[in-house]
Design a protein around this motif. Structure first.
Motif, PDB file in Angstrom:
ATOM      1  N   ALA A  42       0.849  -1.198   0.000  1.00  0.00           N
ATOM      2  CA  ALA A  42       0.000   0.000   0.000  1.00  0.00           C
ATOM      3  C   ALA A  42       0.882   1.245   0.000  1.00  0.00           C
ATOM      4  O   ALA A  42       0.608   2.216  -0.720  1.00  0.00           O
ATOM      5  N   GLN A  43       1.967   1.206   0.769  1.00  0.00           N
ATOM      6  CA  GLN A  43       2.884   2.344   0.839  1.00  0.00           C
ATOM      7  C   GLN A  43       3.566   2.565  -0.513  1.00  0.00           C
ATOM      8  O   GLN A  43       3.650   3.677  -1.014  1.00  0.00           O
ATOM      9  N   ARG A  44       4.026   1.440  -1.123  1.00  0.00           N
ATOM     10  CA  ARG A  44       4.690   1.545  -2.427  1.00  0.00           C
ATOM     11  C   ARG A  44       3.752   2.118  -3.475  1.00  0.00           C
ATOM     12  O   ARG A  44       4.142   2.927  -4.306  1.00  0.00           O
ATOM     13  N   TYR A  45       2.538   1.651  -3.411  1.00  0.00           N
ATOM     14  CA  TYR A  45       1.483   2.106  -4.305  1.00  0.00           C
ATOM     15  C   TYR A  45       1.359   3.621  -4.234  1.00  0.00           C
ATOM     16  O   TYR A  45       1.326   4.313  -5.245  1.00  0.00           O
ATOM     17  N   GLU A  46       1.305   4.115  -2.990  1.00  0.00           N
ATOM     18  CA  GLU A  46       1.179   5.557  -2.770  1.00  0.00           C
ATOM     19  C   GLU A  46       2.408   6.285  -3.311  1.00  0.00           C
ATOM     20  O   GLU A  46       2.290   7.344  -3.938  1.00  0.00           O
ATOM     21  N   ASN A  47       3.593   5.714  -3.068  1.00  0.00           N
ATOM     22  CA  ASN A  47       4.827   6.357  -3.525  1.00  0.00           C
ATOM     23  C   ASN A  47       4.857   6.471  -5.048  1.00  0.00           C
ATOM     24  O   ASN A  47       5.140   7.530  -5.598  1.00  0.00           O
ATOM     25  N   ILE A  48       4.550   5.344  -5.720  1.00  0.00           N
ATOM     26  CA  ILE A  48       4.586   5.342  -7.187  1.00  0.00           C
ATOM     27  C   ILE A  48       3.565   6.347  -7.720  1.00  0.00           C
ATOM     28  O   ILE A  48       3.831   7.104  -8.650  1.00  0.00           O
ATOM     29  N   ARG A  49       2.415   6.371  -7.070  1.00  0.00           N
ATOM     30  CA  ARG A  49       1.358   7.296  -7.471  1.00  0.00           C
ATOM     31  C   ARG A  49       1.817   8.756  -7.314  1.00  0.00           C
ATOM     32  O   ARG A  49       1.598   9.593  -8.187  1.00  0.00           O
ATOM     33  N   ALA A  50       2.497   9.009  -6.180  1.00  0.00           N
ATOM     34  CA  ALA A  50       2.979  10.369  -5.934  1.00  0.00           C
ATOM     35  C   ALA A  50       4.002  10.770  -6.994  1.00  0.00           C
ATOM     36  O   ALA A  50       3.960  11.892  -7.512  1.00  0.00           O
ATOM     37  N   VAL A  51       4.894   9.820  -7.340  1.00  0.00           N
ATOM     38  CA  VAL A  51       5.904  10.114  -8.360  1.00  0.00           C
ATOM     39  C   VAL A  51       5.227  10.443  -9.686  1.00  0.00           C
ATOM     40  O   VAL A  51       5.567  11.419 -10.369  1.00  0.00           O
ATOM     41  N   GLN A  52       4.227   9.627 -10.046  1.00  0.00           N
ATOM     42  CA  GLN A  52       3.505   9.854 -11.305  1.00  0.00           C
ATOM     43  C   GLN A  52       2.802  11.209 -11.293  1.00  0.00           C
ATOM     44  O   GLN A  52       2.766  11.903 -12.305  1.00  0.00           O
ATOM     45  N   ARG A  74       5.048  13.947 -11.983  1.00  0.00           N
ATOM     46  CA  ARG A  74       5.374  13.986 -13.413  1.00  0.00           C
ATOM     47  C   ARG A  74       4.224  14.526 -14.256  1.00  0.00           C
ATOM     48  O   ARG A  74       4.327  14.607 -15.484  1.00  0.00           O
ATOM     49  N   GLY A  75       3.111  14.797 -13.596  1.00  0.00           N
ATOM     50  CA  GLY A  75       2.017  15.441 -14.311  1.00  0.00           C
ATOM     51  C   GLY A  75       0.841  14.549 -14.650  1.00  0.00           C
ATOM     52  O   GLY A  75      -0.058  14.951 -15.375  1.00  0.00           O
TER      53      GLY A  75
END
Lengths: 308, 231
Positions: free
Chosen positions: A164-174, A177-178
């Protein structure tokens, strides 16, 4: 999302052995589904409410009841509109091509309401499960019968917050990026989410190899599985189990002999059709109240507290 | 002993179903609400028993756990759309690549574990069964139609959106309506039609966007799992 729904509060009910807790909740579930007598359903609801209260879970119960009430409305509506078995017709509606003439009878509404209470009972029982049984205790209990499955469940439960944490991190990175996840058509939204899943799976699969190596290093599969028990069986568990056994025995015996049976159609039966119905109801409810009574004794009576 | 467990459980399930249809015995008198729950639990026990009996290496166990955790985390709402989530899709792809047993394990574990965090309810065991069956059926699809292409798999994922909803509806219909006729059946099932359609559309779109590449990733990983001893 990082923590279990269960919250450790050091309550008496949370100190029950998982087997005793499961027996109590299982008995309530079986009785809630076996009886359709409105008095019995209301009684079980009362017991569930009292036990939730002793488990200090009224707020959680409220959120569960909200879901239950939505489904209950649906049950009452469908029963009232679709069932034409009742004799006391309240309203005669138009003829609808597939379903025939719509009639609303008092009996159908009454049955719908009784079944609504049954649904609230079932939902409350699961709410209680969340409140009093720690997931690890359940995994520990079943590990002796199903070693591999419980290992998978325990590993997955450990990894869920990480994912769940990784999911949030990847989402935040995306997002930085816009990528705007809330915009676009259904297809576009799903495509954006697919990027998340792809990255998550790619970055997590290698982890599983490390876990496997770690398991191997700890001698997984080298011989019969060992386990240890952390939960002692205490007198309180025996008393709870006895209460559940009495309730289940009395309830099933009552059902077999026709006590606690109720007819809704074509006309509503009498709520109390004899002393037997009341007697069985009282035995069932007092058996089910055992955990709540013990909780009261544990707080108020020093003698009982020392003994259980 | 081990050999007779499967047929005994299967006979028990069929026996309960057959006895439940006739109205004049104690099995039928307990009502379909209880009876359907009993049959569902027997089916779950049978699947778990099958998983326990199979030879599973530490790598497979760890992989199943990781895939279950990813599928479970997919239930956290990320798009502002109800019922559009990648869980079913991940379970189907896992079953398709790793076989029916692994598919069942991923599906049922995802349901159970996600509910440890989101809250258990009467939906939990039915979700375990529904997602478990999605994984099993994808595994069987691979066995019987190994060449199932992208279009077939998109259709299969779409269909599971509805099948999942229909399995979840069984208990809702059986436990709370009387008489159990096609009118109440249609009404109870049509109540979930919109959400099921969203689920099905989500599954198909997820497969269309990611299916083939995910299958490639998992196949590559599957090769890493197996050890071949060359004589």
């Amino acid at each position: 999302m990082r923590k279990f729904f269960y919250a450790e509060k050091g309550l008496f009910l949370q100190s029950l052995h998982p087997l005793a807790a499961l027996a109590f909740l299982g008995t309530m579930l079986v009785l809630a589904l076996a009886f359709s007598h409105p008095l019995y359903l209301a009684g079980i609801f009362l017991v569930a409410g009292v036990t939730v209260w002793t488990a200090e879970g009224l707020e959680t119960w409220e959120s569960y009841l909200k879901i239950g009430l939505v489904m209950m409305t649906l049950i009452v509506l469908i029963n009232a509109l679709m069932v034409h078995e009742g004799r006391t017709i309240l309203w005669r509606g138009p003829l609808i091509p597939v379903f025939g003439r719509i009639t609303i009878s008092l009996e159908a509404i009454y049955y719908g309401l009784a079944m609504g209470v049954r649904l609230l009972n079932v939902i409350s029982i699961f709410c209680l499960f969340n409140l009093i049984v720690h997931p690890d205790k359940i995994i520990n209990l079943f590990s002796r019968f199903a070693g591999k499955s419980t290992l998978v469940i325990a590993l997955a439960a450990r990894m869920f917050p990480v994912m769940a944490q990784r999911y949030e991190n990847i989402r935040a990175v995306q997002q930085i990026r816009g990528v705007d996840f809330s915009r676009g058509t259904l297809k576009e939204k799903v495509q954006k989410s697919s990027l998340l899943i792809n990255s998550l799976i790619l970055s997590s699969l290698e982890d599983s190899l490390e876990i496997a190596e770690s398991m191997q290093a700890r001698a997984f599969g080298s011989g019969p599985r060992s386990r240890y028990r952390r939960h002692r069986w205490q007198p309180r568990d025996t008393l709870c189990l006895a209460g559940s056994a009495v309730a289940l025995g009395a309830g099933l015996a009552g059902l077999f002999h026709g006590f606690g049976a109720y007819t809704f159609y074509p006309q509503m039966g009498c709520l109390v059709d004899g002393p037997g119905t009341v007697a069985v109801l009282l035995i069932v409810l007092s058996g089910l109240l055992a955990p709540a009574i013990l909780n009261w004794g544990w707080h108020r009576c020093t003698f009982l507290r020392l003994k259980i | 002993m081990r050999k007779i467990i499967f047929p005994v459980f299967l006979l028990l399930i069929i026996g309960l179903l057959a006895a439940g249809i006739r109205q004049d015995n104690f099995v039928a008198r307990q009502g379909w609400g209880l009876l359907s729950a009993e049959i569902m639990f027997l089916a779950l026990i049978l699947f778990y028993w099958g998983f326990e009996q199979g030879k599973t290496s530490s790598r497979e166990i760890a992989l199943i756990a990781v895939l279950s955790a990813i599928a479970a985390a997919g239930r956290i709402p990320f798009a502002a759309l109800p019922n559009v989530q990648p869980t079913t899709f991940i379970v189907i792809v896992s079953g398709f690549v790793f076989g029916p047993q692994a598919g069942f394990a991923v599906g049922s574990t995802a349901a159970l574990v996600s509910n440890f965090f989101l809250g258990q309810g009467p939906w939990t065991p039915w979700q375990m069964l529904a997602w478990g069956l999605a994984g099993v059926s994808a595994g069987l699809l691979k066995i019987f139609f190994p060449g199932a292409g992208r279009k077939w798999m998109i259709g299969f994922s779409f269909l599971w959106g509805y099948l999942y909803g229909w399995i979840m509806n069984i208990w809702f219909w059986a436990a709370f309506f009387q008489p159990l006729n096609w009118q109440t059946f249609l009404a109870a099932y049509s109540a979930s039609f919109f959400l099921d359609t969203l689920h099905a559309a989500g599954n198909a779109l997820f497969y269309a966007a990611l299916g083939n590449s995910l299958i490639r990733i998992l196949r590559r990983f599957q090769r890493k799992l197996t050890v071949e001893i060359i004589p």
